[in-house]
Design an enzyme around this catalytic site. Structure first.
Site, PDB file in Angstrom:
ATOM      1  N   GLN A  93     -14.905   3.795   7.448  1.00 14.00           N
ATOM      2  CA  GLN A  93     -13.827   3.004   6.829  1.00 14.00           C
ATOM      3  C   GLN A  93     -12.522   3.143   7.637  1.00 14.00           C
ATOM      4  OE1 GLN A  93     -14.168   3.759   2.607  1.00 14.00           O
ATOM      5  NE2 GLN A  93     -12.017   3.340   2.305  1.00 14.00           N
ATOM      6  N   TYR A  99     -30.191  14.981   2.009  1.00 11.65           N
ATOM      7  CA  TYR A  99     -29.868  15.944   0.960  1.00 11.65           C
ATOM      8  C   TYR A  99     -30.501  17.285   1.295  1.00 11.65           C
ATOM      9  CZ  TYR A  99     -28.067  12.275  -2.059  1.00 11.65           C
ATOM     10  OH  TYR A  99     -27.315  11.264  -2.576  1.00 11.65           O
ATOM     11  N   ASP A 105     -12.900  -1.113  -6.449  1.00 11.97           N
ATOM     12  CA  ASP A 105     -13.004   0.028  -7.373  1.00 11.97           C
ATOM     13  C   ASP A 105     -12.109  -0.159  -8.601  1.00 11.97           C
ATOM     14  OD1 ASP A 105     -14.757   1.179  -5.609  1.00 11.97           O
ATOM     15  OD2 ASP A 105     -13.694   3.092  -5.444  1.00 11.97           O
ATOM     16  N   GLU A 139       0.872  -1.192   0.000  1.00 11.42           N
ATOM     17  CA  GLU A 139       0.000   0.000   0.000  1.00 11.42           C
ATOM     18  C   GLU A 139       0.900   1.231   0.000  1.00 11.42           C
ATOM     19  OE1 GLU A 139      -3.287   1.203  -0.087  1.00 11.42           O
ATOM     20  OE2 GLU A 139      -2.178   3.080   0.120  1.00 11.42           O
TER      21      GLU A 139
HETATM   22  C1  LIG Z   1     -18.341  10.119  -0.572  1.00 12.59           C
HETATM   23  C2  LIG Z   1     -18.282   8.640  -0.702  1.00 12.59           C
HETATM   24  C3  LIG Z   1     -19.128   7.862   0.081  1.00 12.59           C
HETATM   25  C4  LIG Z   1     -19.084   6.475  -0.053  1.00 12.59           C
HETATM   26  N1  LIG Z   1     -19.923   5.729   0.712  1.00 12.59           N
HETATM   27  C5  LIG Z   1     -19.909   4.373   0.608  1.00 12.59           C
HETATM   28  C6  LIG Z   1     -20.720   3.522   1.439  1.00 12.59           C
HETATM   29  O1  LIG Z   1     -21.498   3.974   2.281  1.00 12.59           O
HETATM   30  N2  LIG Z   1     -20.618   2.184   1.280  1.00 12.59           N
HETATM   31  C7  LIG Z   1     -19.756   1.636   0.376  1.00 12.59           C
HETATM   32  O2  LIG Z   1     -19.712   0.394   0.265  1.00 12.59           O
HETATM   33  N3  LIG Z   1     -18.961   2.398  -0.400  1.00 12.59           N
HETATM   34  C8  LIG Z   1     -19.005   3.750  -0.318  1.00 12.59           C
HETATM   35  N4  LIG Z   1     -18.168   4.520  -1.077  1.00 12.59           N
HETATM   36  C9  LIG Z   1     -17.247   3.886  -2.013  1.00 12.59           C
HETATM   37  C10 LIG Z   1     -16.011   3.358  -1.317  1.00 12.59           C
HETATM   38  O3  LIG Z   1     -15.332   4.381  -0.629  1.00 12.59           O
HETATM   39  C11 LIG Z   1     -15.086   2.710  -2.337  1.00 12.59           C
HETATM   40  O4  LIG Z   1     -15.845   1.866  -3.166  1.00 12.59           O
HETATM   41  C12 LIG Z   1     -14.026   1.886  -1.614  1.00 12.59           C
HETATM   42  O5  LIG Z   1     -13.137   2.686  -0.886  1.00 12.59           O
HETATM   43  C13 LIG Z   1     -13.217   1.080  -2.636  1.00 12.59           C
HETATM   44  O6  LIG Z   1     -12.257   0.344  -1.957  1.00 12.59           O
HETATM   45  P1  LIG Z   1     -10.964  -0.193  -2.710  1.00 12.59           P
HETATM   46  O7  LIG Z   1     -10.169  -0.868  -1.652  1.00 12.59           O
HETATM   47  O8  LIG Z   1     -11.379  -0.935  -3.920  1.00 12.59           O
HETATM   48  O9  LIG Z   1     -10.237   1.100  -3.239  1.00 12.59           O
HETATM   49  P2  LIG Z   1      -9.557   2.291  -2.409  1.00 12.59           P
HETATM   50  O10 LIG Z   1     -10.262   2.523  -1.118  1.00 12.59           O
HETATM   51  O11 LIG Z   1      -9.457   3.428  -3.356  1.00 12.59           O
HETATM   52  O12 LIG Z   1      -8.127   1.725  -2.076  1.00 12.59           O
HETATM   53  C14 LIG Z   1      -7.160   1.536  -3.074  1.00 12.59           C
HETATM   54  C15 LIG Z   1      -5.804   1.651  -2.429  1.00 12.59           C
HETATM   55  O13 LIG Z   1      -4.787   1.320  -3.370  1.00 12.59           O
HETATM   56  C16 LIG Z   1      -3.659   2.126  -3.106  1.00 12.59           C
HETATM   57  N5  LIG Z   1      -2.814   2.139  -4.316  1.00 12.59           N
HETATM   58  C17 LIG Z   1      -3.133   2.642  -5.529  1.00 12.59           C
HETATM   59  N6  LIG Z   1      -2.108   2.459  -6.387  1.00 12.59           N
HETATM   60  C18 LIG Z   1      -1.129   1.803  -5.707  1.00 12.59           C
HETATM   61  C19 LIG Z   1       0.172   1.341  -6.046  1.00 12.59           C
HETATM   62  N7  LIG Z   1       0.686   1.490  -7.285  1.00 12.59           N
HETATM   63  N8  LIG Z   1       0.911   0.722  -5.108  1.00 12.59           N
HETATM   64  C20 LIG Z   1       0.420   0.549  -3.843  1.00 12.59           C
HETATM   65  N9  LIG Z   1      -0.807   0.992  -3.465  1.00 12.59           N
HETATM   66  C21 LIG Z   1      -1.574   1.603  -4.378  1.00 12.59           C
HETATM   67  C22 LIG Z   1      -4.268   3.466  -2.735  1.00 12.59           C
HETATM   68  O14 LIG Z   1      -3.357   4.250  -1.982  1.00 12.59           O
HETATM   69  C23 LIG Z   1      -5.494   3.066  -1.945  1.00 12.59           C
HETATM   70  O15 LIG Z   1      -5.269   3.046  -0.556  1.00 12.59           O
HETATM   71  C24 LIG Z   1     -18.189   5.891  -0.973  1.00 12.59           C
HETATM   72  C25 LIG Z   1     -17.325   6.693  -1.739  1.00 12.59           C
HETATM   73  C26 LIG Z   1     -17.377   8.045  -1.614  1.00 12.59           C
HETATM   74  C27 LIG Z   1     -16.460   8.882  -2.451  1.00 12.59           C
END
Ligand SMILES: Cc1cc2nc3c(=O)[nH]c(=O)nc-3n(C[C@H](O)[C@H](O)[C@H](O)COP(=O)(O)OP(=O)(O)OC[C@H]3O[C@@H](n4cnc5c(N)ncnc54)[C@H](O)[C@@H]3O)c2cc1C
Length: 529
Positions: free
Chosen positions: A117, A219, A303, A35
């Site tokens: 989170q 909202y 994501d 990470e």
């Molecule tokens: C305002 C808002 C509200 C939300 N509310 C909800 C909710 O209520 N419920 C819900 O389920 N979802 C919600 N979401 C969505 C949720 O935040 C994301 O879907 C979730 O964080 C995705 O998780 P992830 O681990 O796939 O990606 P991320 O959380 O984006 O984590 C990816 C990680 O990869 C790391 N990374 C990237 N490239 C590299 C690299 N080359 N080397 C090492 N590390 C790297 C980054 O630093 C990051 O920490 C919300 C999003 C927003 C913006």
């Protein structure tokens, strides 16, 4: 030649990467996770944990640790639904725009829960590490290449580069996934839908005003375009998300602390309110689904595989479910309990779901924001949240039989259909109550009240681990009210085969003259062994 060899390298330590590390280590495979940030998330971003996510946490033994993060009763906030007001001062006139059903005692032993989170990521991190995963913070993936036998990656920590060799790589590196672009995988979907700025703030006056109010998201429309405010119990600070339009020359730089405080006061209807802006984070509401979730030995999850607007709170939850689906398959292949072709079922099962759920997020986004999405209409039918979160279906080589209803059937039907989450029924073992869901997690499970099926399962000679549970007076499990067989759509001499992720793989309505042959054939077919 390599600095380190590991079975699986996970890139990204957000909720999805950390979950993948935990689920793999719970399956006995110790992954390495890199990470680039120096720790877990500092902001509450995704605050809603669905009942299915809590079931998954239960299956790996962390549900109590996650529940311990709950401040008071977060469930009452979900009961309040999604509401709309002009300003928060008008909260007594709030209009309820969505009142989703998110759980139910008859459906699941777990309930939806609110928790930032920033808090639950720490539980995931500790649990993964305790079970053998290694997590390297401040470490970035620079590049990777795959060949027939594995993946060679270069990672960098404080200027030091190391070469990691892994059998598989999981890209959980978020919406701008470098893993996905290195693979040359495009995305489908509507692309960018809106731009928003999250304003994290504290305000004792607002806290006092909304003290007794329960809602998932509120909202406020006072500023012209709706600003969403959320703070489920268990999350601090408040988070408000204001939209901005880059094509009209607006940018994140416009959101100075003073302007953010003004926005918050305007939507609160309290002009003299104190506002301490803690952080501002720009983000894009978009729908993008990778054209494949697998390329050879590399998989995308969370994501990195699918982004959609946060309406519905599907993002982190869906990603955690991706990780859960992938982990048992990778572990089975690495342990030689399944053939590598099983891994293709990950894309077959999770991508159609990612597509359907992202469409649903768009529908909700359109209804809540009160306008068409910029790039087109997403259809107009909301599928109930309970179906999206618990009732989704899989069709792939790892499921035998079952009707093809698509990944999101029109209504919740958890009745043992192959491809659906196994029904929850309370049973007892040695006087202790347990859910049928507590029987699943590691290895395949045959649930039956038929002595023939039970004996055949115990006699099956296969490298695929199979545990048989006999329910009934002669068995280890006793019913306490509900008839498990009817709940699973079989007769008392029938049987149900459940995968390690708690999804029904196959069922026999009643007995069979050659149960042993059927079971050994099924296990090798379903696991491509
Ligand atoms: C305002 C808002 C509200 C939300 N509310 C909800 C909710 O209520 N419920 C819900 O389920 N979802 C919600 N979401 C969505 C949720 O935040 C994301 O879907 C979730 O964080 C995705 O998780 P992830 O681990 O796939 O990606 P991320 O959380 O984006 O984590 C990816 C990680 O990869 C790391 N990374 C990237 N490239 C590299 C690299 N080359 N080397 C090492 N590390 C790297 C980054 O630093 C990051 O920490 C919300 C999003 C927003 C913006």
């Amino acid at each position: 030649m390599y600095d380190e060899e590991v079975p699986v390298l996970i890139v990204g330590g957000g909720p999805v990467g950390l979950s993948a590390a935990l689920f793999l280590s719970a399956q006995g495979v110790a992954p390495l996770l890199v990470e680039k940030r120096d720790g877990t998330s500092l902001l509450p971003r995704a605050p809603g944990l669905q009942a299915r996510t809590m079931e998954i946490f239960r299956s790996v033994g962390i549900v109590d640790d996650v529940r311990a993060l709950e401040l008071g009763d977060s469930h009452s906030y979900f009961d309040g639904g999604i509401i709309r007001v002009r300003t928060f001062a008008d909260i007594d006139d709030a209009e309820v725009i969505e009142a989703p059903q998110l759980d139910g005692a008859a459906i699941s032993p777990e309930q939806v829960m609110g928790c930032g989170q920033d808090r639950y990521e720490q539980v995931l991190l500790k649990a993964a590490t305790d079970r053998g995963a290694r997590i390297l913070h401040s470490t970035r993936l620079i590049s990777f290449e795959q060949d027939d036998d594995g993946v060679t990656s270069i990672v960098e920590n404080k200027g030091q580069r190391r070469t990691i060799r892994s059998r598989y790589l999981v890209g959980a590196d978020g919406a701008k996934s470098g893993v996905r672009s290195t693979l040359g995988l495009g995305t489908t979907g509507r692309g960018s839908v809106f731009h928003a700025m999250s304003i994290y703030f504290r305000s004792p006056e607002l806290t006092e005003l909304l003290e007794e109010r329960r809602f998932i998201l509120c909202y406020a429309t006072a500023t012209g375009s709706p600003v969403g405010l959320s703070r489920l119990h268990g999350c601090d600070p408040w988070a408000a998300a204001a939209l901005y339009q880059p094509d009209k020359g607006e940018s994140p730089a416009d959101f100075t602390p003073e302007r953010c405080a003004e926005i918050v006061r305007a939507i609160s209807g309290l002009p003299d309110m104190s506002v301490d802006v803690v952080a501002t984070v720009p983000w894009e509401g978009a729908q993008r689904v990778a054209e494949s979730f697998q390329s050879g030995r590399v998989f995308l999850a969370g994501d990195a595989a699918h982004v959609h607007p946060p309406a519905g709170g599907f993002g982190a939850n869906t990603g955690i479910h991706d990780a859960h689906n992938l982990a048992w398959k990778l572990a089975a292949v690495l342990r030689n309990e399944a053939g590598p072709a099983l891994l293709a079922s990950y894309d077959a099962e999770r991508r159609p779901l990612g597509e359907a759920m992202s469409e649903q997020a768009l529908v909700r986004n359109r209804i809540r924001h009160g306008h068409e999405t910029r790039t087109g209409s997403a259809g107009d039918r909301i599928i109930d949240d309970i179906v999206i979160t618990l009732g989704y279906r899989y069709r792939s080589s790892a499921v035998a039989g079952g009707a093809d209803t698509g990944p999101l059937p029109p209504e919740l039907d958890l009745s043992g259909e192959p491809g659906s989450r196994a029904p929850h029924v309370w049973l007892t073992r040695d006087g202790t109550r347990l859910s049928t869901l507590d029987l699943f997690g590691r290895g395949w499970v045959l649930l039956t009240s038929g002595q023939e099926w039970h004996a055949a399962a115990n006699a099956v000679r296969s490298e695929v681990p199979l545990r048989a549970h006999l329910v009934g007076p002669a068995g280890e499990l006793q019913e306490i009210g509900e008839d498990w067989a009817s709940a699973y759509g079989v007769k008392t001499d029938g049987a149900v085969l459940v995968r390690p992720d708690g999804f029904v793989a196959w069922r026999a309505e009643s007995g069979s003259p050659s149960p042993d042959k059927i079971l050994s054939g099924l296990l090798s077919r379903l696991t491509n062994h």
